[in-house]
Every structure is written in structure tokens, then in C-alpha cells.
Scaffold this motif. Sequence first.
Motif, mmCIF file in Angstrom:
data_model
loop_
_atom_site.group_PDB
_atom_site.id
_atom_site.type_symbol
_atom_site.label_atom_id
_atom_site.label_comp_id
_atom_site.label_asym_id
_atom_site.label_seq_id
_atom_site.Cartn_x
_atom_site.Cartn_y
_atom_site.Cartn_z
ATOM 1 N N ALA A 1 -6.824 2.456 59.224
ATOM 2 C CA ALA A 1 -7.841 2.774 60.231
ATOM 3 C C ALA A 1 -7.182 3.106 61.562
ATOM 4 C CB ALA A 1 -8.811 1.609 60.390
ATOM 5 N N GLU A 2 -6.131 2.369 61.901
ATOM 6 C CA GLU A 2 -5.405 2.631 63.155
ATOM 7 C C GLU A 2 -4.750 4.005 63.129
ATOM 8 O OE1 GLU A 2 -2.535 0.221 66.196
ATOM 9 O OE2 GLU A 2 -2.299 -0.194 64.066
ATOM 10 N N LYS A 3 -4.137 4.341 62.022
ATOM 11 C CA LYS A 3 -3.511 5.667 61.871
ATOM 12 C C LYS A 3 -4.574 6.762 61.970
ATOM 13 C CE LYS A 3 -1.138 8.457 58.459
ATOM 14 N NZ LYS A 3 -1.901 8.938 57.336
ATOM 15 N N ASN A 4 -5.690 6.566 61.299
ATOM 16 C CA ASN A 4 -6.753 7.568 61.282
ATOM 17 C C ASN A 4 -7.400 7.747 62.654
ATOM 18 O OD1 ASN A 4 -6.268 7.926 58.574
ATOM 19 N ND2 ASN A 4 -7.994 6.710 57.897
ATOM 20 N N ILE A 5 -7.634 6.646 63.397
ATOM 21 C CA ILE A 5 -8.268 6.791 64.700
ATOM 22 C C ILE A 5 -7.295 7.397 65.700
ATOM 23 C CG2 ILE A 5 -7.809 4.490 65.640
ATOM 24 C CD1 ILE A 5 -11.061 6.517 66.077
ATOM 25 N N SER A 6 -6.022 7.100 65.554
ATOM 26 C CA SER A 6 -5.025 7.723 66.427
ATOM 27 C C SER A 6 -5.067 9.245 66.267
ATOM 28 C CB SER A 6 -3.631 7.186 66.097
ATOM 29 O OG SER A 6 -2.668 7.805 66.903
ATOM 30 N N GLU A 7 -5.125 9.704 65.032
ATOM 31 C CA GLU A 7 -5.216 11.141 64.764
ATOM 32 C C GLU A 7 -6.542 11.706 65.269
ATOM 33 O OE1 GLU A 7 -5.228 14.200 60.985
ATOM 34 O OE2 GLU A 7 -4.203 12.277 60.787
ATOM 35 N N ALA A 8 -7.634 10.957 65.063
ATOM 36 C CA ALA A 8 -8.948 11.415 65.516
ATOM 37 C C ALA A 8 -8.993 11.560 67.041
ATOM 38 C CB ALA A 8 -10.036 10.458 65.040
ATOM 39 N N VAL A 9 -8.402 10.608 67.758
ATOM 40 C CA VAL A 9 -8.366 10.675 69.226
ATOM 41 C C VAL A 9 -7.535 11.879 69.671
ATOM 42 C CG1 VAL A 9 -7.494 9.530 71.304
ATOM 43 C CG2 VAL A 9 -8.824 8.238 69.631
ATOM 44 N N LYS A 10 -6.393 12.077 69.037
ATOM 45 C CA LYS A 10 -5.551 13.232 69.377
ATOM 46 C C LYS A 10 -6.312 14.540 69.184
ATOM 47 C CE LYS A 10 -1.192 11.073 68.130
ATOM 48 N NZ LYS A 10 -0.059 11.077 67.199
ATOM 49 N N LEU A 11 -6.987 14.667 68.040
ATOM 50 C CA LEU A 11 -7.744 15.884 67.757
ATOM 51 C C LEU A 11 -8.911 16.057 68.730
ATOM 52 C CD1 LEU A 11 -7.758 15.753 63.867
ATOM 53 C CD2 LEU A 11 -6.489 17.352 65.316
ATOM 54 N N TYR A 12 -9.585 14.983 69.056
ATOM 55 C CA TYR A 12 -10.695 15.020 70.004
ATOM 56 C C TYR A 12 -10.206 15.521 71.364
ATOM 57 C CZ TYR A 12 -14.979 13.430 72.318
ATOM 58 O OH TYR A 12 -16.155 13.360 73.020
ATOM 59 N N LEU A 13 -9.107 14.931 71.849
ATOM 60 C CA LEU A 13 -8.580 15.332 73.154
ATOM 61 C C LEU A 13 -8.022 16.753 73.117
ATOM 62 C CD1 LEU A 13 -6.887 12.011 74.302
ATOM 63 C CD2 LEU A 13 -9.099 12.947 75.007
ATOM 64 N N GLU A 14 -7.460 17.124 71.980
ATOM 65 C CA GLU A 14 -6.958 18.497 71.813
ATOM 66 C C GLU A 14 -8.106 19.499 71.950
ATOM 67 O OE1 GLU A 14 -4.049 21.311 71.423
ATOM 68 O OE2 GLU A 14 -3.674 19.167 71.406
ATOM 69 N N GLU A 15 -9.252 19.153 71.373
ATOM 70 C CA GLU A 15 -10.416 20.038 71.447
ATOM 71 C C GLU A 15 -10.956 20.173 72.863
ATOM 72 O OE1 GLU A 15 -12.138 22.053 69.246
ATOM 73 O OE2 GLU A 15 -10.327 21.731 68.065
ATOM 74 N N ILE A 16 -10.953 19.088 73.620
ATOM 75 C CA ILE A 16 -11.521 19.171 74.969
ATOM 76 C C ILE A 16 -10.524 19.650 76.013
ATOM 77 C CG2 ILE A 16 -13.257 17.414 74.484
ATOM 78 C CD1 ILE A 16 -11.629 15.517 76.291
ATOM 79 N N LYS A 17 -9.236 19.739 75.660
ATOM 80 C CA LYS A 17 -8.250 20.155 76.665
ATOM 81 C C LYS A 17 -8.521 21.562 77.175
ATOM 82 C CE LYS A 17 -4.722 22.293 74.003
ATOM 83 N NZ LYS A 17 -3.399 22.637 73.829
ATOM 84 N N THR B 1 -2.368 11.059 77.636
ATOM 85 C CA THR B 1 -1.937 11.770 78.833
ATOM 86 C C THR B 1 -2.191 13.253 78.647
ATOM 87 O OG1 THR B 1 -0.196 10.150 79.234
ATOM 88 C CG2 THR B 1 -0.009 12.238 80.386
ATOM 89 N N LEU B 2 -2.982 13.817 79.525
ATOM 90 C CA LEU B 2 -3.236 15.249 79.536
ATOM 91 C C LEU B 2 -2.388 15.849 80.645
ATOM 92 C CD1 LEU B 2 -7.098 15.071 79.203
ATOM 93 C CD2 LEU B 2 -5.508 15.815 77.448
ATOM 94 N N ARG B 3 -1.554 16.808 80.307
ATOM 95 C CA ARG B 3 -0.634 17.366 81.292
ATOM 96 C C ARG B 3 -0.917 18.837 81.539
ATOM 97 N NH1 ARG B 3 4.870 14.694 79.005
ATOM 98 N NH2 ARG B 3 4.375 12.582 79.659
ATOM 99 N N SER B 4 -0.882 19.203 82.801
ATOM 100 C CA SER B 4 -0.924 20.607 83.184
ATOM 101 C C SER B 4 0.402 20.906 83.863
ATOM 102 C CB SER B 4 -2.099 20.882 84.129
ATOM 103 O OG SER B 4 -1.901 20.225 85.358
#
Length: 82
Positions: free
Chosen positions: A53-69, A9-12
Motif C-alpha cells: 500500500a505504501e509503494k502504491n500510494i507513493s506512486e499514486a501521489v507522484k502521478l497525481y502531482l505530475e498531472e497537476i504540475k 517538491t515541485l521545482r521550477s
Amino acid sequence: MLVKHFCGTLRSMDKSKTKLITVIYEPAEEGGYVAYAPSLPGCNTQGETLEEAEKNISEAVKLYLEEIKDFLRFPCLVMEKI
């Protein structure tokens, strides 16, 4: 192959946008698992166990979305597993 979904969820200040993110887990040839999110180019990782792997991809997705926000002009990101 195992498929799981995360809800990002991306919130403004005035609205929220929720995106369902599909994550695919595959056994790695050398052992462990590879995990990637096909809708997020370059967002992939690995782990010795499925849980790692689940823990790592969860963090990777968070970081990815953080970068594009910043590109999307959303100041806050909330991730949860569904």
C-alpha cells in the motif's frame, strides 16, 4: 489507522515549493490496506500488505502531482519519503 508523511517538491527554474503530504493507511474489510492522501482529492489506492500500500500510494501521489504540475506550471517533480 496509520499516518505517514511524504515530502513532494515541485521545482521550477527559479524556485522550489515543498509540500508535506499526509497519507492515511487503514485496514480494508476484505483484508489488506487502503491508503489515501486527504489533501489530494481522489488520490487513493490499496495493497495486500502495508508495504505494498505504501509503494502504491507513493506512486499514486507522484502521478497525481505530475498531472497537476502543468496546471501549476512547474516542469519538474521530486518525491521523497520522510
